[in-house]
Scaffold this active site. Structure first.
Site, PDB file in Angstrom:
ATOM      1  CB  THR A 136      60.625 -29.872 -76.185  1.00 14.50           C
ATOM      2  OG1 THR A 136      60.104 -29.823 -74.856  1.00 14.50           O
ATOM      3  CG2 THR A 136      59.722 -30.742 -77.056  1.00 14.50           C
ATOM      4  CE  LYS A 181      61.971 -35.789 -67.849  1.00 16.50           C
ATOM      5  NZ  LYS A 181      62.076 -35.542 -69.298  1.00 16.50           N
ATOM      6  CG  HIS A 212      53.544 -37.346 -75.359  1.00 14.22           C
ATOM      7  ND1 HIS A 212      54.265 -36.351 -75.984  1.00 14.22           N
ATOM      8  CD2 HIS A 212      52.253 -37.114 -75.676  1.00 14.22           C
ATOM      9  CE1 HIS A 212      53.450 -35.550 -76.636  1.00 14.22           C
ATOM     10  NE2 HIS A 212      52.214 -35.991 -76.464  1.00 14.22           N
ATOM     11  CE  LYS A 244      66.684 -32.571 -69.069  1.00  9.70           C
ATOM     12  NZ  LYS A 244      66.202 -32.652 -70.446  1.00  9.70           N
ATOM     13  NE  ARG A 245      58.017 -35.086 -66.430  1.00  4.28           N
ATOM     14  CZ  ARG A 245      58.080 -36.415 -66.481  1.00  4.28           C
ATOM     15  NH1 ARG A 245      57.908 -37.138 -65.390  1.00  4.28           N
ATOM     16  NH2 ARG A 245      58.316 -37.032 -67.622  1.00  4.28           N
ATOM     17  CE  LYS A 289      60.940 -25.785 -74.878  1.00  3.82           C
ATOM     18  NZ  LYS A 289      60.379 -26.567 -73.784  1.00  3.82           N
TER      19      LYS A 289
END
Length: 752
Positions: A598, A497, A310, A491-492, A602
């Protein structure tokens, strides 16, 4: 029995005279009763999907949808003056996951059951999950997430297994949760626990005695691993999970009277990231106890196990010191050393391929790749990077094992439940086939010039924006304008990120407004996500965002044009309110670092337009929607990889050579911000961005700001924007987890 009568039989009262909590309890009982009558999915071969996380979200609404009775229940309640959404709000969200890894596992279980494939999830029953996020003094604080207080879908079973940890035997307990397929049958999520776990040992925040294994083993997901005891606790948890999984598998196979030598005919195991990797030596050990030789057991397990990678981040490719394993799981060490010997013999002691390295660390991913039959990445770009760079030594020797399985999301959760008005609009336009045949969404392209459809779609978006505004006012006392552009990054929290880049843009925009350069339309920048308790830099980014939120939202000169919101304790329930309201979907990771993502899928499904780097599944989104329906920026993955290889990026050069970047970075310790926050924490973040910036924030900041400004301007062409939103919805079928699961089954599992 009529459904209304059935509900009232569980209430022992009329619906109209019952409280929302009583109605929640009754509806949960109804779901359990109907689930009990559903047959389990049948099949000769069974999948066991082992994962440290299952971020399943609240179960009531999703189960009502999958049972095919959601609308009927909603109408019955409305007739009696009740609101199903308020009743669903009474459910406590299971805290069994953290981010994309756990949410993917939950989507997969939904799709596996919906597609009538025989497959169960196996994980741990965390009492307090990751943690519940609180904000105080503009900082994140962690407290236990007490999700088990109150009724839920968990069922305590009589299934128990002995598990040996550090030479001592513990007795596990299995809890089950039904996984109901959409208008189909059911599978099960098995969660293991210890009856001896003691919630009272938690001290301030989420601190506890990490050595008290009998009392702490399943208290928290990902316990703080900043010390040896915390790291060892993760080993304890991982072995406890896989030993139970392996024993469950062999128990079920024996009950079916299957020959364990033919295990690969009847069993498939998917190792979701490296946390369950010890299932390989554990299953070999247990098969040897059944009289099978180690060589034969190794062959059997290799044909059963498959590994999903992942990430390319080193922190997630776990490497455990041998002395940890010798202490916690001494019974596995002869197996692991034997597997390492097999590899060393086969590949002439090539350390790149060794399971045990020269520093006496055991590489979990390497064990998975040698002794599993499949290695998959989770987006096309990610898989190519694995093959060409990160895992190239393994691709060179096992090219046939490598394959791509681009991630997906379940439409039952992420549009049918979270955005029912849009779901109904799609039904009216193209019928309901898309709910089980995701490719049918492509038919929406026929409505690109349908003004009535586009107007209705836009009205639904606005209603969802109003809903989010009302939620934020009620829960956090923050007022936002539904007519503003909702620019969302949820998000995390992680430096790769790059929430910090978005925060730097906020500073730049604040400065622009102060100079009189006001946007044509107000912008609301919405963040959400948790930082790991020991991850100082991520917590510093949250601190900066919260300080900016306080500064900007209370500035009468700026707040009419710019607002900042950090959603507290972001979770699935809050995602289901936030995602349908989004205009701009921020997917701005450093190219090459996000395996897939992901959230991007969405948002796309719900009609947001992506602002992103050419990273992860963004690349496939762009291929599907075309250049005119996505906004991309930043250096390519090849350019980024080369900068790492040559040490060619120096943040301080951008700081010194670009006047605007210098002003933005300097503002982090401006007295106006320092007054609202922690001077040291802000200074540390500033220093990191200037002198380290491992994930190259400043590299892409200028192109990010340019593309974002272009996007804000383009939003004013409302007709074009609506068509862009529709193209994104119409092209999102590929990202259904139903498609992903069909791909896994075709190439890896071969369930019949």
């Amino acid at each position: 029995m009529k459904l209304e009568t059935e509900i009232e039989s569980y209430l022992k009262n009329s619906i109209s005279d019952s409280t929302d909590l009583q109605l929640y309890d009754a509806l949960l009982t109804l779901v359990k009763a109907k689930a009990d009558k559903l047959p389990e999915v049948a099949g000769e071969k069974k999948l066991y999907y082992i994962s440290a996380e299952f971020l399943i979200g609240k179960q009531l609404g999703k189960n009502l949808i999958n049972l095919g009775i959601y609308e009927e229940v909603k109408e019955i309640l409305e007739k009696n003056g009740k609101d199903l959404a308020k009743i669903e709000d009474k459910e406590k969200e299971p805290s069994l996951g953290n981010g994309g890894l756990g949410r993917l596992a939950a989507c997969f279980l939904d799709s596996i059951a919906t597609l009538d494939m025989k497959g169960d999830g196996v994980g741990l029953n965390y009492h307090f999950g990751l943690f519940k996020q609180e904000f105080e003094n503009n900082k994140q604080y962690e407290i236990p997430d007490e999700w088990m207080n109150g009724k839920n879908m968990l069922k305590k079973t009589d299934v128990c297994f002995p598990v040996e940890l550090a030479g001592k035997s513990y007795t596990s307990r299995m809890y089950d949760m039904d996984v109901i397929g959409y208008k189909g049958n059911k599978n099960t999520l098995h969660l293991f626990d210890l009856d001896t776990v003691d919630e009272s040992i938690i001290k301030e925040g989420i601190d506890f005695d990490k050595k008290a294994i009998a009392k702490n083993l399943t208290l928290f997901l990902y316990p703080d691993d900043s010390d040896d005891d915390g790291r060892k606790l993760r080993v304890y948890q991982q072995y406890f999970m896989v030993s139970n999984a392996a024993q469950l598998i062999l128990k079920e196979q024996k009950e079916l009277k299957h020959d364990l030598k033919d295990l690969d005919k009847y069993v498939a195991i998917q190792i979701n990231d490296t946390h369950p990797s010890m299932v390989i030596p554990e299953l070999i050990r247990l098969l040897m106890q059944e009289g099978i030789t180690m060589k034969k057991a190794g062959d059997i397990v290799s044909n059963v196990c498959a590994y999903t990678n992942h990430t390319i981040l080193a922190e997630a490719l776990e490497k455990w010191p041998m002395d940890y394993l010798q202490e916690v799981v001494p019974q596995l060490m002869p197996i692991i050393e034997g597997l390492d010997y097999v590899v060393a013999t086969a590949f002439n002691n090539n350390e790149e391929l060794s399971i045990i390295d020269s520093q006496n660390r055991v590489h979990m991913a390497k064990m998975d790749m040698h002794f599993g039959h499949s290695i998959n990445g989770v987006a096309a770009l990610h898989t190519e990077i694995l093959k060409e760079k990160e895992l190239k030594p393994f691709y060179d020797v096992y090219p046939e094992k490598f394959n791509n399985k681009t991630n997906g999301i379940t439409f039952r959760r992420w549009i049918m439940h979270s955005n029912p008005e849009l779901s109904s609009l799609i039904d009216a336009a193209i019928g309901e086939a898309w709910k089980t045949d995701e490719n049918a969404l492509e038919q929406l392209m026929e409505h690109l010039d349908d003004e009535q459809f586009l107007t209705h779609m836009d009205e639904i978006k606005h209603e969802n924006k109003v809903r989010l505004a009302e939620f934020l006012k009620k829960k956090q006392n923050i007022v936002i304008d539904p007519d503003s552009i909702y620019d969302v990054q949820v998000k995390r929290m992680h430096e790769y990120k790059r929430q910090q880049m978005n925060a730097l843009w906020v500073i730049w925009k604040y400065m622009q407004i102060k100079k009189g350069n006001k946007p044509a339309r107000p912008v609301t920048v919405i963040f959400g996500g948790k930082a790991a308790p020991a991850y100082y830099q991520a917590k510093a980014v949250i601190h900066l965002i919260l300080c900016l939120q306080e500064l900007i939202n209370n500035d009468p000169e700026v707040s009419p044009y710019l607002k900042v919101v950090m959603i507290k304790n972001y979770n699935i329930a809050k995602a289901e309110i936030t995602i349908p309201a989004c205009d701009i979907s921020e997917q701005i990771s450093l190219a090459s670092k996000e395996a897939s993502g992901t959230g991007n899928m969405k948002f796309m499904l719900n009609g947001a337009v992506t602002l992103g780097t050419n990273d992860g599944a963004n690349v496939e989104i762009k291929d599907l929607v075309g250049d005119d329906n996505i906004y991309t920026f930043g250096r390519s993955s090849d350019e980024v990889i080369k900068l790492y290889e040559t040490s060619g990026y120096h943040a301080v050069e951008y700081y010194k050579e670009n006047k605007e970047i210098k002003e933005i970075i300097d503002f982090i310790t401006d007295p106006k911000l320092v007054k609202l926050g922690d001077k040291k924490m802000l200074a540390d973040l500033q220093d990191n961005l200037m002198n380290k910036d491992w994930f190259m924030t400043l590299l892409d900041l200028e192109s990010y700001a340019e593309e974002k400004e272009k996007m804000l301007a383009d939003y004013e062409d409302r007709e074009r924007w609506k068509r862009m939103a529709l193209v994104n919805i119409a092209k999102s079928g590929f990202f259904s987890s139903d498609r992903t699961i069909r791909d896994y089954n075709r190439d890896i599992w071969h369930l019949k």
